[in-house]
Motif scaffolding. Structure first.
Motif, PDB file in Angstrom:
ATOM      1  N   GLU A 435       0.821  -1.223   0.000  1.00  0.00           N
ATOM      2  CA  GLU A 435       0.000   0.000   0.000  1.00  0.00           C
ATOM      3  C   GLU A 435       0.848   1.264   0.000  1.00  0.00           C
ATOM      4  OE1 GLU A 435      -0.104  -2.290   2.309  1.00  0.00           O
ATOM      5  OE2 GLU A 435       0.472  -1.415   4.229  1.00  0.00           O
ATOM      6  N   ARG A 469       2.438  -8.289   0.747  1.00  0.00           N
ATOM      7  CA  ARG A 469       1.106  -8.208   1.331  1.00  0.00           C
ATOM      8  C   ARG A 469       0.194  -7.454   0.369  1.00  0.00           C
ATOM      9  NH1 ARG A 469       0.326  -5.295   7.004  1.00  0.00           N
ATOM     10  NH2 ARG A 469       0.691  -3.388   5.817  1.00  0.00           N
ATOM     11  N   ASP A 472      -3.306  -3.014   1.957  1.00  0.00           N
ATOM     12  CA  ASP A 472      -3.884  -2.841   3.281  1.00  0.00           C
ATOM     13  C   ASP A 472      -4.305  -1.381   3.406  1.00  0.00           C
ATOM     14  OD1 ASP A 472      -4.657  -3.069   5.898  1.00  0.00           O
ATOM     15  OD2 ASP A 472      -2.649  -3.341   6.707  1.00  0.00           O
ATOM     16  N   GLU A 568      -4.225 -10.866  12.617  1.00  0.00           N
ATOM     17  CA  GLU A 568      -4.322  -9.526  13.198  1.00  0.00           C
ATOM     18  C   GLU A 568      -5.645  -9.325  13.920  1.00  0.00           C
ATOM     19  OE1 GLU A 568      -2.076  -6.466  10.532  1.00  0.00           O
ATOM     20  OE2 GLU A 568      -3.491  -7.505   9.228  1.00  0.00           O
ATOM     21  N   ASP A 592      -1.626  -4.830  15.037  1.00  0.00           N
ATOM     22  CA  ASP A 592      -3.085  -4.836  14.993  1.00  0.00           C
ATOM     23  C   ASP A 592      -3.677  -5.857  15.964  1.00  0.00           C
ATOM     24  OD1 ASP A 592      -4.087  -2.802  13.266  1.00  0.00           O
ATOM     25  OD2 ASP A 592      -3.094  -3.834  11.606  1.00  0.00           O
ATOM     26  N   ARG A 602      -3.916   1.851  18.347  1.00  0.00           N
ATOM     27  CA  ARG A 602      -2.457   1.877  18.265  1.00  0.00           C
ATOM     28  C   ARG A 602      -1.901   3.265  17.971  1.00  0.00           C
ATOM     29  NH1 ARG A 602      -1.337  -1.595  12.712  1.00  0.00           N
ATOM     30  NH2 ARG A 602       0.520  -0.353  12.412  1.00  0.00           N
TER      31      ARG A 602
HETATM   32  C1  PEP Z   1       0.751  -5.296  12.055  1.00  0.00           C
HETATM   33  O1  PEP Z   1      -0.425  -4.954  12.166  1.00  0.00           O
HETATM   34  O2  PEP Z   1       1.406  -5.756  13.016  1.00  0.00           O
HETATM   35  C2  PEP Z   1       1.460  -5.148  10.778  1.00  0.00           C
HETATM   36  C3  PEP Z   1       2.658  -5.652  10.610  1.00  0.00           C
HETATM   37  O3  PEP Z   1       0.852  -4.464   9.787  1.00  0.00           O
HETATM   38  P1  PEP Z   1       0.713  -2.867   9.747  1.00  0.00           P
HETATM   39  O4  PEP Z   1       1.619  -2.320  10.821  1.00  0.00           O
HETATM   40  O5  PEP Z   1       1.095  -2.474   8.381  1.00  0.00           O
HETATM   41  O6  PEP Z   1      -0.732  -2.669  10.058  1.00  0.00           O
END
Ligand code: PEP
Ligand code: MG
Length: 714
Positions: A435, A469, A472, A568, A592, A602
């Motif tokens: 992304e 990935r 996202d 997650e 997550d 977060r």
């Molecule tokens: C996570 O959620 O731990 C992760 C690695 O993805 P991101 O930080 O991109 O949400």
């Protein structure tokens, strides 16, 4: 007027009566109001004038008996603004009830402009002793938010250096009006020129911004307001600055993000116009510095930061900025410390001031004292020395003291991350956040642009594995060019795989680009934010269909295809067996997973330290995942932030993780920890402790004690 008073805003947010003609002289430095309090406080907080014929009956009126102001009925107060920020309030009062005329308001505002420069330059007598918040000669410590790790020392480079307007009052209004119009003409031509550049002509988003600029440059209202200021006696530059300052004050009151954005555009335009007027047209902003420098800006685009990049760029300080801002993402990839949301830094820092950006604690020191400087220099030296040690570990095998091999992978997302693969000694890319390409672009990346990036990544990785990935986006990762609806709970909303499955027009080209880029080699695709196993089935189906299509049209396809899921969402913890059978690999997204398990946003600094991923419930959950993966022989990784901190990585080893993925800079520190760890002994100590009732206590202390007692660096 019978009374004229100046109130100056102190660094503690109090407006102090600083000087007066007409009020009780004994109240000078004694009378004060908080921002938002009384008429004066209201003017400062709204950055708007108040013009009242009967001040004492205004609902905001606060009576200050020491001033003796009760005999004055009419009141005119204007904010003292610099770069749109209130530095104080200038007030006139009269006994008779009267309304001040517009030209009187203008005159007072112009006077306030002159005062603003005096205050900012530290030229108001007695100001330093009283600790005014905006003295540009005193050391300042400012708090912000740490957005990218590291510490930077250097000298301020203002992204948009202030154009100093020294000549405020005109001698010939007609002449100044002509100058204004000439410069406006040049500004319009320069925008037209940019619109005709071939790269802009093709590029949708960029073009739109410039079209908006062109529209604004012809905006009658804007031009008229500047002309009025000239008629009122200002020079063309001062008129532009005055209107710009009013505009900035409006911008700060504006909560609608769309309108804010538009006002920003006006602001940029005014800045360009000012530069035209003083004969320094808007060119490449970077003036080559021979010293280490830190760029200070309200905000900036990712591409603009690249303009500044070089060995002497030591940091970035922003008044705005968020963890997901494009410029922050790019800064992290470049290893540049960033402190964001530093209020007022633009008014407080001036070109060439010494400055420290502490991207670890989220602090900024402008004109730091000697002690602070030397303390930070020491810190920087210490970090550099440690880095040398890590660099030496690069080619050492990642094996524990008792001979257990651990796979240390790195996270990436941009082309500029790739050199770190070699530099860090990572054994592959455990998480490639696709992304990011979408987030830093001004338009939706075209399929061939996606394919080019994926090919470059695979090429850089050579024989090392890369896990891509799928997009996202959604949640807080908003694409500026994609329409999206406001959601009440974006983190729980229409995002990641949910959005991808609903918008195959987005996912399908991405999958196709991945398949083509990985022709004849292994392709690893990972799905973010999976909540149910059927989401995996659906993506797999889509991938298989694309493979079929490509094959039918004679394209080569990957030799091997692995489809994995990120863990997650807590719902997966209760379908682990099905999950492990539905995938070729899994990776825990602990950022997550933790936020959802503890219902703890977060990105919210208020609760950032409230709960600890090293708490037993969270570590027990991770252990369940390890056990399930082992039962089904499913390869398992973890790619959240906890993989990159030696102390939490130690816990992961003890729980049974043998593959973790982190930012490249942490590979060294984690490897240093690993080499000194006897994993079998660690397990024996940690696992029984994990099952003990804890009353919610975290295991952090246990871990640090264990590390300290066993000579493990953390
Ligand atoms: C996570 O959620 O731990 C992760 C690695 O993805 P991101 O930080 O991109 O949400
Ligand atoms: Mg995540």
């Amino acid at each position: 007027a019978e009374v004229c008073s100046v109130y100056v805003l102190r660094s503690d947010g109090v407006l102090e009566l600083f000087a007066t003609e007409g009020l009780n002289p004994g109240s000078v430095h004694e009378a004060s109001l908080k921002i938002g309090q009384g008429l004066v406080g209201t003017i400062a907080s709204t950055a708007r004038p108040l013009n009242l014929s009967d001040a004492q009956h205004h609902p905001a009126f606060a009576y200050l008996p020491e001033t003796g102001e009760e005999i004055y009925n009419s009141f005119l107060g204007v904010p003292i603004l610099r770069a749109g920020r209130p530095l104080g309030v200038l007030v006139v009062q009269n006994q008779a009830q009267r309304n001040y005329r517009d030209d009187e308001v203008e005159a007072l505002e112009t006077t306030a402009m002159v005062l603003a420069e005096l205050i900012a330059a530290g030229q108001l007598e007695g100001l330093d002793k009283k600790g005014a918040g905006l003295d540009l000669s005193r050391p300042q410590r400012l708090e912000g938010v740490a957005l990218a790790d590291g510490i930077g020392l250097g000298y301020v480079v203002l992204h948009e250096p202030r154009v100093l307007v020294t000549n405020l009052f005109n001698e010939n209004a007609e002449f100044e009006t002509r100058r204004l119009h000439e410069s406006l003409g040049k500004l319009r031509i320069s925008i037209d020129d940019m619109l005709e550049r071939p790269d802009v002509a093709r590029d949708g988003e960029h073009r739109e911004v410039l079209e908006t600029y062109r529209m604004f440059a012809n905006d009658r209202g804007w031009v008229r307001r500047m002309e009025e200021q000239i008629v009122n006696g200002l020079t063309a530059e001062a008129a532009v600055e005055k209107v710009q300052s009013d505009n900035r004050a409006r911008m700060m009151r504006q909560s609608d993000p769309y309108l804010r954005e538009r006002l920003h555009d006006f602001d940029d335009l005014a800045y360009r116009l000012l530069r035209e007027l003083v004969g320094k047209p808007h060119g490449p902003l970077k003036e080559k510095s021979t010293r280490d420098y830190i760029v200070v800006a309200r905000n900036m685009g990712a591409a603009e930061l690249l303009d500044y990049n070089g060995p002497q760029l030591r940091g970035l300080v922003l008044e705005e900025g968020a963890p997901t801002s494009h410029v922050v993402i790019v800064a992290r990839a470049l290893g540049i410390p960033v402190v964001g949301q530093v209020q007022n830094v633009l008014s407080l820092a001036d070109t060439d001031n010494a400055i420290i950006a502490d991207g670890l604690d989220g602090e900024v020191y402008v004109r730091p004292t000697e002690e602070i400087q030397s303390a930070y220099s020491e810190k920087v030296r210490f970090r550099a020395k440690r880095q040398e040690i890590y660099d030496k570990l690069r080619d050492e095998p990642a094996v524990s003291k008792d001979g257990v091999a651990v796979n240390l992978l790195m996270n990436a997302g941009l082309l500029m991350d790739l050199p770190n693969l070699e530099r860090s000694g990572a054994k592959g890319i455990g998480l490639f956040r696709t992304e990011l390409q979408f987030m830093v672009a001004s338009h939706m990346p075209r399929p061939n642009e996606q394919e080019n990036l994926y090919s470059a990544v695979l090429e850089a990785a050579g024989s090392l594995p890369v896990t891509f990935r799928t997009l996202d986006i959604g949640g807080d990762k908003v694409l500026p060019y994609m329409r999206h609806e406001q959601e009440e709970n974006p983190a729980l909303g229409w995002r990641a795989v949910r959005l991808s499955l609903d918008r195959p027009g987005l996912l399908r080209p991405q999958i196709r680009a991945l398949l083509k880029a990985a022709a004849n080699r292994e392709l690893r695709v990972m799905i973010p934010m999976v909540s149910e196993t059927r989401e995996i089935t659906a993506v797999r189906k889509l991938i298989n269909r694309e493979v079929e299509l490509l094959t039918r049209f004679g394209h080569s396809v990957p030799r091997r295809l692995a489809v994995g899921a990120m863990i997650e969402v807590p719902s997966l913890l209760f379908q682990l067996d099905e999950l492990m059978q539905a995938v070729d690999f899994v990776s825990v997204g602990s950022n997550d997973l933790f936020q959802f398990m503890f219902a703890s946003d977060r990105g919210n600094p208020r609760i950032a330290k409230r709960f600890d991923p090293m708490s037993r419930p969270f570590l027990r959950a991770l252990r369940r995942i390890v056990d399930a993966a082992a039962r089904f022989d499913t390869p398992l990784t973890l790619c959240g932030e906890i993989a990159g901190k030696p102390i939490s990585a130690l816990a992961l080893l003890g729980i049974g993780f043998r593959s973790i993925s982190m930012s490249a800079v942490y590979i060294g520190p984690v490897k240093a920890m690993l080499i000194e760890t006897d994993i079998a002994r660690l397990e024996q100590a940690l696992l029984p402790e994990l099952d003990k009732p804890s009353g919610g206590q975290t295991m952090r202390e246990f871990l640090t004690d264990y590390a300290a007692q066993n000579g493990i660096p953390y």
